[in-house]
Design a protein around this motif. Structure first.
Motif, mmCIF file in Angstrom:
data_model
loop_
_atom_site.group_PDB
_atom_site.id
_atom_site.type_symbol
_atom_site.label_atom_id
_atom_site.label_comp_id
_atom_site.label_asym_id
_atom_site.label_seq_id
_atom_site.Cartn_x
_atom_site.Cartn_y
_atom_site.Cartn_z
ATOM 1 N N PRO A 200 -38.453 -141.785 -38.141
ATOM 2 C CA PRO A 200 -38.932 -141.489 -39.496
ATOM 3 C C PRO A 200 -39.047 -142.756 -40.334
ATOM 4 C CG PRO A 200 -36.629 -140.854 -39.266
ATOM 5 C CD PRO A 200 -37.097 -141.224 -37.891
ATOM 6 N N LEU A 201 -39.937 -142.722 -41.301
ATOM 7 C CA LEU A 201 -40.200 -143.894 -42.140
ATOM 8 C C LEU A 201 -39.370 -143.828 -43.414
ATOM 9 C CD1 LEU A 201 -44.097 -143.975 -41.760
ATOM 10 C CD2 LEU A 201 -42.384 -145.260 -40.446
ATOM 11 N N GLY A 202 -38.055 -143.910 -43.265
ATOM 12 C CA GLY A 202 -37.188 -143.879 -44.439
ATOM 13 C C GLY A 202 -36.266 -142.681 -44.445
ATOM 14 N N SER A 203 -35.505 -142.548 -45.518
ATOM 15 C CA SER A 203 -34.526 -141.477 -45.657
ATOM 16 C C SER A 203 -35.200 -140.119 -45.775
ATOM 17 C CB SER A 203 -33.661 -141.721 -46.899
ATOM 18 O OG SER A 203 -32.854 -140.597 -47.171
ATOM 19 N N LEU A 204 -34.573 -139.104 -45.152
ATOM 20 C CA LEU A 204 -35.068 -137.731 -45.229
ATOM 21 C C LEU A 204 -34.095 -136.840 -45.998
ATOM 22 C CD1 LEU A 204 -36.348 -137.290 -41.545
ATOM 23 C CD2 LEU A 204 -37.677 -137.900 -43.579
ATOM 24 N N ALA A 205 -33.337 -137.435 -46.919
ATOM 25 C CA ALA A 205 -32.321 -136.674 -47.651
ATOM 26 C C ALA A 205 -32.943 -135.524 -48.451
ATOM 27 C CB ALA A 205 -31.542 -137.605 -48.571
ATOM 28 N N VAL A 206 -34.065 -135.796 -49.108
ATOM 29 C CA VAL A 206 -34.730 -134.751 -49.910
ATOM 30 C C VAL A 206 -35.232 -133.638 -49.000
ATOM 31 C CG1 VAL A 206 -36.677 -134.270 -51.436
ATOM 32 C CG2 VAL A 206 -35.371 -136.382 -51.709
ATOM 33 N N GLU A 207 -35.846 -133.999 -47.887
ATOM 34 C CA GLU A 207 -36.375 -133.004 -46.962
ATOM 35 C C GLU A 207 -35.250 -132.184 -46.341
ATOM 36 O OE1 GLU A 207 -39.604 -135.702 -47.770
ATOM 37 O OE2 GLU A 207 -37.516 -136.084 -47.220
ATOM 38 N N ARG A 208 -34.128 -132.844 -45.999
ATOM 39 C CA ARG A 208 -33.012 -132.133 -45.373
ATOM 40 C C ARG A 208 -32.445 -131.078 -46.324
ATOM 41 N NH1 ARG A 208 -30.906 -136.217 -43.753
ATOM 42 N NH2 ARG A 208 -31.742 -136.192 -41.643
ATOM 43 N N ARG A 209 -32.347 -131.415 -47.583
ATOM 44 C CA ARG A 209 -31.837 -130.449 -48.562
ATOM 45 C C ARG A 209 -32.796 -129.270 -48.703
ATOM 46 N NH1 ARG A 209 -29.959 -131.715 -54.827
ATOM 47 N NH2 ARG A 209 -29.644 -129.525 -55.419
ATOM 48 N N GLU A 210 -34.082 -129.542 -48.750
ATOM 49 C CA GLU A 210 -35.077 -128.471 -48.889
ATOM 50 C C GLU A 210 -35.053 -127.540 -47.680
ATOM 51 O OE1 GLU A 210 -37.451 -127.757 -51.339
ATOM 52 O OE2 GLU A 210 -36.411 -129.192 -52.634
ATOM 53 N N VAL A 211 -34.942 -128.113 -46.485
ATOM 54 C CA VAL A 211 -34.873 -127.291 -45.274
ATOM 55 C C VAL A 211 -33.618 -126.427 -45.288
ATOM 56 C CG1 VAL A 211 -34.622 -127.350 -42.752
ATOM 57 C CG2 VAL A 211 -36.271 -128.863 -43.890
ATOM 58 N N GLY A 212 -32.504 -126.995 -45.728
ATOM 59 C CA GLY A 212 -31.263 -126.240 -45.804
ATOM 60 C C GLY A 212 -31.361 -125.064 -46.759
ATOM 61 N N GLU A 213 -32.007 -125.257 -47.910
ATOM 62 C CA GLU A 213 -32.151 -124.174 -48.879
ATOM 63 C C GLU A 213 -33.066 -123.064 -48.370
ATOM 64 O OE1 GLU A 213 -33.478 -125.958 -52.485
ATOM 65 O OE2 GLU A 213 -31.511 -126.829 -52.986
ATOM 66 N N LEU A 214 -33.920 -123.406 -47.451
ATOM 67 C CA LEU A 214 -34.872 -122.439 -46.909
ATOM 68 C C LEU A 214 -34.322 -121.696 -45.682
ATOM 69 C CD1 LEU A 214 -37.908 -121.694 -47.488
ATOM 70 C CD2 LEU A 214 -38.516 -123.361 -45.727
ATOM 71 N N ALA A 215 -33.226 -122.203 -45.114
ATOM 72 C CA ALA A 215 -32.760 -121.748 -43.800
ATOM 73 C C ALA A 215 -32.477 -120.251 -43.748
ATOM 74 C CB ALA A 215 -31.520 -122.535 -43.394
ATOM 75 N N ALA A 216 -31.776 -119.708 -44.741
ATOM 76 C CA ALA A 216 -31.385 -118.298 -44.703
ATOM 77 C C ALA A 216 -32.604 -117.384 -44.709
ATOM 78 C CB ALA A 216 -30.463 -117.978 -45.886
ATOM 79 N N GLU A 217 -33.542 -117.666 -45.568
ATOM 80 C CA GLU A 217 -34.756 -116.835 -45.642
ATOM 81 C C GLU A 217 -35.584 -116.972 -44.371
ATOM 82 O OE1 GLU A 217 -37.223 -114.057 -47.579
ATOM 83 O OE2 GLU A 217 -35.202 -114.771 -48.060
ATOM 84 N N PHE A 218 -35.652 -118.163 -43.814
ATOM 85 C CA PHE A 218 -36.404 -118.381 -42.581
ATOM 86 C C PHE A 218 -35.793 -117.568 -41.439
ATOM 87 C CE2 PHE A 218 -37.845 -120.520 -38.770
ATOM 88 C CZ PHE A 218 -39.147 -120.908 -39.075
ATOM 89 N N ARG A 219 -34.453 -117.526 -41.410
ATOM 90 C CA ARG A 219 -33.762 -116.798 -40.348
ATOM 91 C C ARG A 219 -34.078 -115.296 -40.394
ATOM 92 N NH1 ARG A 219 -29.086 -118.876 -41.160
ATOM 93 N NH2 ARG A 219 -28.310 -117.228 -42.552
ATOM 94 N N LYS A 220 -34.277 -114.751 -41.590
ATOM 95 C CA LYS A 220 -34.603 -113.329 -41.716
ATOM 96 C C LYS A 220 -35.914 -112.990 -41.008
ATOM 97 C CE LYS A 220 -32.425 -112.610 -46.247
ATOM 98 N NZ LYS A 220 -32.707 -112.268 -47.669
ATOM 99 N N HIS A 221 -36.866 -113.890 -41.065
ATOM 100 C CA HIS A 221 -38.194 -113.610 -40.517
ATOM 101 C C HIS A 221 -38.346 -114.044 -39.066
ATOM 102 C CE1 HIS A 221 -40.295 -112.341 -44.242
ATOM 103 N NE2 HIS A 221 -39.377 -113.082 -44.837
ATOM 104 N N TRP A 222 -37.681 -115.131 -38.690
ATOM 105 C CA TRP A 222 -37.874 -115.686 -37.356
ATOM 106 C C TRP A 222 -36.636 -115.577 -36.462
ATOM 107 C CZ3 TRP A 222 -42.418 -117.094 -35.341
ATOM 108 C CH2 TRP A 222 -43.476 -117.363 -36.215
ATOM 109 N N LEU A 223 -35.509 -115.123 -37.011
ATOM 110 C CA LEU A 223 -34.238 -115.035 -36.277
ATOM 111 C C LEU A 223 -33.812 -116.403 -35.754
ATOM 112 C CD1 LEU A 223 -34.876 -111.721 -34.290
ATOM 113 C CD2 LEU A 223 -33.879 -112.014 -36.578
ATOM 114 N N LEU A 224 -34.228 -117.419 -36.453
ATOM 115 C CA LEU A 224 -33.880 -118.798 -36.103
ATOM 116 C C LEU A 224 -33.533 -119.549 -37.384
ATOM 117 C CD1 LEU A 224 -36.801 -119.641 -33.624
ATOM 118 C CD2 LEU A 224 -34.390 -119.337 -32.987
ATOM 119 N N GLU A 225 -32.563 -120.449 -37.283
ATOM 120 C CA GLU A 225 -32.174 -121.238 -38.434
ATOM 121 C C GLU A 225 -32.684 -122.669 -38.250
ATOM 122 O OE1 GLU A 225 -28.192 -122.882 -40.787
ATOM 123 O OE2 GLU A 225 -28.021 -121.222 -39.347
#
Length: 505
Positions: A475-500
């Motif tokens: 990756p071209l630099g820090s992904l701290a912002v992206e990692r936080r966004e993915v984490g906040e989305l994880a629960a809802e994503f799991r409901k639809h795809w059964l994957l975290e």
């Protein structure tokens, strides 16, 4: 093209129309003005087949008015064409000379073959249709064509249309059975001279022009159809037959009050649909399919893109055009989200069976999900939904357009259900489930570029039990912002795809 606008004037047998096309600074195209005047030129010919001088003067007045509109847009290029009424007029040379002398306009007198070719170009550039019959019912002529593999194979122009037949068989008080049989006999006699009509049964009959558009609007009003476009609207044989017999039994004053039918077409729609039904039977067609584009659109494409007027991919062209008209979102970010969304879908398709259109609608939704920012950046999602539903997305069905809009603006299944509620005749519960899955996939792709800096190049996607592992390669630099966004989305994503989803690294 000279300047930024093109004016197209179509002197038809039933009406004279102007359409003004603008090319924007970003390379998009849109209609910015237009005008129409009903003339019924085919019905005004005298016994010798000539257009009277008074009607020529009225036509010239209309053209002068259209020139004035064009001048307000700074147009220096006006393409003016004339079709069957003037083509067949006994005094056509006088008409053309008078028009040029009074207006300065040079008139292209289109042959029947020209009409068919431009109508086909307008249709094939706006529909994803490989094979079929094409019909354009004008006021004084009817063009029928056969196309295969998106190429025009045969075409013919018949010397009758809705205005000329209405003059012969007045439907003011309804159309009696004997008159209907006479119209059908005229059509069938012409069809029999062209043996290719009906040789390939089971193809759609695609209709362009005012008659079929009017038929579509009336049918949509009759069945309370929720989608506003008649373009790419399909009607089955029985639907047309039932509606036609109901209309032809009505006197003119009742027909004028029919929802969806303009008053100036209330009489000529009866002989027009009679022609349509006769050709449908002769072609042994499968169903009717309405196209909102036609002759004038074909003229625009041949004028704007003279070297290559025919589009290879109507959907790709309309996608590029819509994006050019609503270009507030950063292009690199949008392309990154599109790439990541399709990569994610490819990885997840191995875990679940998805319908064949899933990739296409996710592709379109990911490219258009931010167009609502042209109205309000802070609340762009609902505006994106509205703009997508009301844009011309050529190549998608009405159902696919609604689903695309819901995926692009997805903010939870409950909100998607509310947004699509007016279109529930088109969108099923299974479709809503797919909207949820693809909407979350699009949100995940957007989260992976939340900083809008495209730091993730190659992304290794693997499934480990109930985890969706996302491993960026260099990756071209820090992904701290992206990692936080993915984490906040994880629960809802799991409901639809059964994957975290887990962003590694």
């Amino acid at each position: 093209m000279i300047g930024q606008c093109i004016g197209i004037i179509d002197i038809g047998s039933g009406s004279v129309r102007l359409v003004v096309y603008e090319r924007t600074d970003n390379g998009g195209h849109r209609v910015v003005d237009g005008s129409k005047r009903s003339t019924r030129l085919s019905g005004r010919m005298d016994e010798s087949g000539a257009l009277p001088l008074g009607d020529i003067a009225e036509l010239i007045d209309t053209l002068q008015h259209f020139k004035l509109i064009c001048s307000h847009h700074g147009i220096t290029q006006i393409r003016t064409v004339a079709t069957a009424a003037i083509r067949n007029a006994a005094n056509r040379d006088q008409i053309l000379d008078e028009i040029h002398r009074e207006t300065g306009l040079f008139i292209e007198l289109l042959s029947g073959e020209d009409e068919a070719a431009y109508g086909f170009l307008g249709m094939i550039n706006s529909l994803q249709a490989d094979n079929g019959y094409l019909i354009d019912i004008g006021g004084g002529s009817t063009e029928v064509s056969l196309f295969m593999d998106r190429e025009l194979v045969h075409s013919v122009s018949f010397p009758f249309g809705c205005v000329s037949l209405n003059k012969k068989f007045d439907s003011k008080d309804g159309l009696m059975d004997d008159a209907l049989k006479s119209i059908e006999s005229i059509v069938m006699a012409a069809v029999k001279e062209n043996l290719w009509i009906g040789e390939l049964p089971g193809l759609p009959l695609v209709g362009v022009g005012g008659t079929v558009r009017a038929l579509g609007k009336v049918h949509q009003a009759a069945v309370d159809y929720p989608f506003r476009q008649t373009h790419n609207y399909i009607i089955e044989k029985n639907g047309v037959d039932e509606l036609y017999h109901a209309m032809r039994a009505m006197p003119l004053d009742r027909r004028r009050k029919l929802p969806g039918l303009s008053k100036d077409r209330a009489d000529v729609i009866i002989p027009g649909v009679a022609i349509l039904r006769a050709v449908f039977r002769a072609a042994r067609a499968k169903h009717y399919r309405i196209c909102g584009a036609g002759l004038r659109d074909g003229l625009f494409h041949s004028t704007r893109f003279p070297d290559q007027p025919k589009l290879a991919d109507p959907l790709a062209f309309s996608l590029k055009n819509i994006s050019s008209l609503h270009n507030e979102a950063p292009t690199q970010h949008v392309m990154q989200v599109n790439r990541l969304a399709l990569n994610l879908l490819e990885a997840l398709e191995a875990t679940i069976e998805l319908p064949p259109e899933a990739r296409t609608i996710l592709h379109v939704a990911s490219l258009l999900h931010r167009i609502g920012a042209s109205i309000d950046y802070y609340d762009y999602a609902p505006h994106s939904f509205y703009l997508i539903v009301h844009s011309q997305l050529n190549g998608l069905t009405h159902r696919e357009i609604v689903m695309t809009a819901a995926i692009a603006s997805f903010r939870g299944k409950g909100k998607a259900r509310t947004q699509t509620a007016p279109y529930r005749v088109l969108v099923s519960e299974a479709d809503l489930d797919l909207v949820g899955k693809l909407g979350l996939l699009l949100q995940l792709a957007a989260a992976l570029d939340r900083s809008e800096t495209q730091r993730i190049g190659d992304l290794l996607i693997t499934i480990d039990g109930t985890r969706l592992l996302l491993a960026p390669l260099a990756p071209l630099g820090s992904l701290a912002v992206e990692r936080r966004e993915v984490g906040e989305l994880a629960a809802e994503f799991r409901k639809h795809w059964l994957l975290e989803p887990v962003l590694e690294g």
